[in-house]
Design an enzyme around this catalytic site. Structure first.
Site, short mmCIF file in Angstrom:
data_model
loop_
_atom_site.label_atom_id
_atom_site.label_comp_id
_atom_site.label_asym_id
_atom_site.label_seq_id
_atom_site.Cartn_x
_atom_site.Cartn_y
_atom_site.Cartn_z
N ILE A 1 0.85 -1.18 0.00
CA ILE A 1 0.00 0.00 0.00
C ILE A 1 0.89 1.24 0.00
CG2 ILE A 1 -1.80 1.27 1.25
CD1 ILE A 1 -2.62 -1.43 2.49
N GLN A 2 0.57 2.19 -0.86
CA GLN A 2 1.41 3.37 -1.00
C GLN A 2 1.56 4.12 0.32
OE1 GLN A 2 -0.83 2.28 -3.29
NE2 GLN A 2 -0.69 3.47 -5.19
N THR B 1 8.18 0.36 0.76
CA THR B 1 9.43 0.24 0.00
C THR B 1 10.57 -0.21 0.89
OG1 THR B 1 8.74 1.94 -1.60
CG2 THR B 1 11.11 1.50 -1.40
N ARG C 1 7.35 -6.29 -5.17
CA ARG C 1 7.85 -5.39 -6.22
C ARG C 1 9.30 -5.69 -6.57
NH1 ARG C 1 8.64 1.14 -5.36
NH2 ARG C 1 9.35 1.67 -7.47
N HIS D 1 1.31 -1.42 -7.68
CA HIS D 1 0.64 -1.40 -6.37
C HIS D 1 -0.69 -2.14 -6.43
CE1 HIS D 1 3.37 1.10 -3.99
NE2 HIS D 1 3.54 1.86 -5.07
#
Length: 361
Positions: A80-81, A86, A134, A145
């Site tokens: 989820i952004q 990351t 990712r 995403h």
């Protein structure tokens, strides 16, 4: 002006109102089970034709179902952004002791199993992959995403194509959540820097949304740089609103991105219900502000240790000054995420409590 760190009192009131109205609407438009009455056990989501789609998903197990690193099992990271995902992906691909991935650069890794799978036979020439994320795949194979709806419909076929059909393959879904107001402000700041995720597909029921179902918030490829917070809040189709709820929900239960097929209050209630139910089906989830406890839960769930402690980078949103009026608007437009995060925080504490009581494990 006041910091977004002090938004708690504002959105608690909004959350209580949403819960009360949601329950009221469920009595007017009965749906079984109502989320305000029964949200404690994983169950087959509405709209699924059979349990086959979900049968291979392994939920959190307080009795420690073992993750099979050598064969069959796959960690699927739902990123989820603006939740610290990351950095977490970097930890997954580099810092899992004895299972470090081979990385050509920081975003191109191969996370191969030990050669020799079940019965001494390799899953593939290199043992297959134990991670879908990712950094462990090439070019977001299920979409940029990808959310729960996209991943659960894409990941099984992806592995069948890459490694061959395996009836015993199991998927252990994981994600990271973040306090909703901070996450929303962080996404706005990221958009100001030029982000748009315009290549996201948002597949649901086999197709992307039409432009009428998901109108763009800007013309061209992005917002165009210095978008104000007021403009960011003014776009009703902005996917930053309640992003965590939407990305964890099975969108097929609300007719995907068609917002006209049912009353808005019913749609919101069904989305929240689905997100909570799917959260219970995750093998693990972390909370971005609780690194040590999140690491403890992950290490227990997967019976591994990290060579580097989990951490996230500091973000501008933590020190961004937001007016009280805008804070109220952010809380109102992210009320589903606020309630989901409160639910998740309690569930997180419950899982931690299990670890501190060995008799329950």
């Amino acid at each position: 002006m006041c910091s977004c760190l002090f938004a708690k009192n504002t959105y608690v009131v909004a959350s209580i109102s949403v819960v009360l109205v949601t329950c009221y609407y469920y009595f007017l438009y009965p749906i079984e089970p109502a989320p305000c009455l029964a949200l404690h056990q994983p169950r087959l989501p509405e709209g699924a034709e059979s349990r086959q789609q979900y049968a291979s998903i392994v939920p959190f197990d307080q009795f420690a179902t073992h993750f099979n690193w050598a064969a069959n099992d796959v960690i699927v990271f739902l990123h989820i952004q603006k939740t610290g995902g990351t950095r977490f992906d970097e930890h997954l691909t580099r810092d899992v002791a004895h299972h470090e991935c081979e990385c050509n650069n920081w975003r191109n890794c191969e996370c191969n199993r030990p050669v020799g799978g079940q019965g001494g036979q390799p899953m593939s020439g290199r043992g297959g992959s134990w991670l879908f994320s990712r950094f462990s795949t090439e070019k977001w194979p299920c979409g940029v995403h990808a959310d729960w709806t996209e991943l659960t419909n894409c990941v099984p076929s992806y592995f069948d194509k890459e490694e061959g059909f395996n009836h015993d393959r199991r998927f252990w879904y994981v994600t990271v959540l973040r306090e909703p107001v901070q996450r929303f402000v962080s996404e706005w700041k990221h958009v100001v820097r030029g982000a748009s995720w315009r290549s996201s597909v948002h597949l649901c029921n086999g197709r992307p949304p039409t432009q009428e179902e998901l109108p763009p918030c800007y013309q061209g490829d992005s917002w165009g740089g210095e978008v104000s917070l007021e403009d960011f809040l003014a776009c009703d189709s902005n996917l930053a609103f309640n992003r965590q709820t939407r990305m964890l929900a099975d969108l097929s239960v609300v007719d995907c991105y068609n917002t006209t097929s049912m009353p808005a209050m019913i749609r919101d209630a069904k989305l929240l219900q689905s997100a909570k139910s799917n959260l219970l089906q995750l093998a693990w989830f972390g909370i971005s502000s609780r690194h040590g406890e999140s690491q403890k839960l992950f290490q227990h769930t997967f019976n591994v240790t990290f060579t580097q402690d989990l951490e996230s980078r500091s973000t501008q949103s933590e020190n961004t000054e937001i007016s009280r009026e805008n804070l109220i608007t952010i809380a109102r437009k992210n009320s589903l995420d606020i309630e989901l995060f409160q639910f998740a925080s309690k569930l997180f504490n419950d899982r931690l409590a299990l670890l501190s009581n060995p008799d329950k494990l």
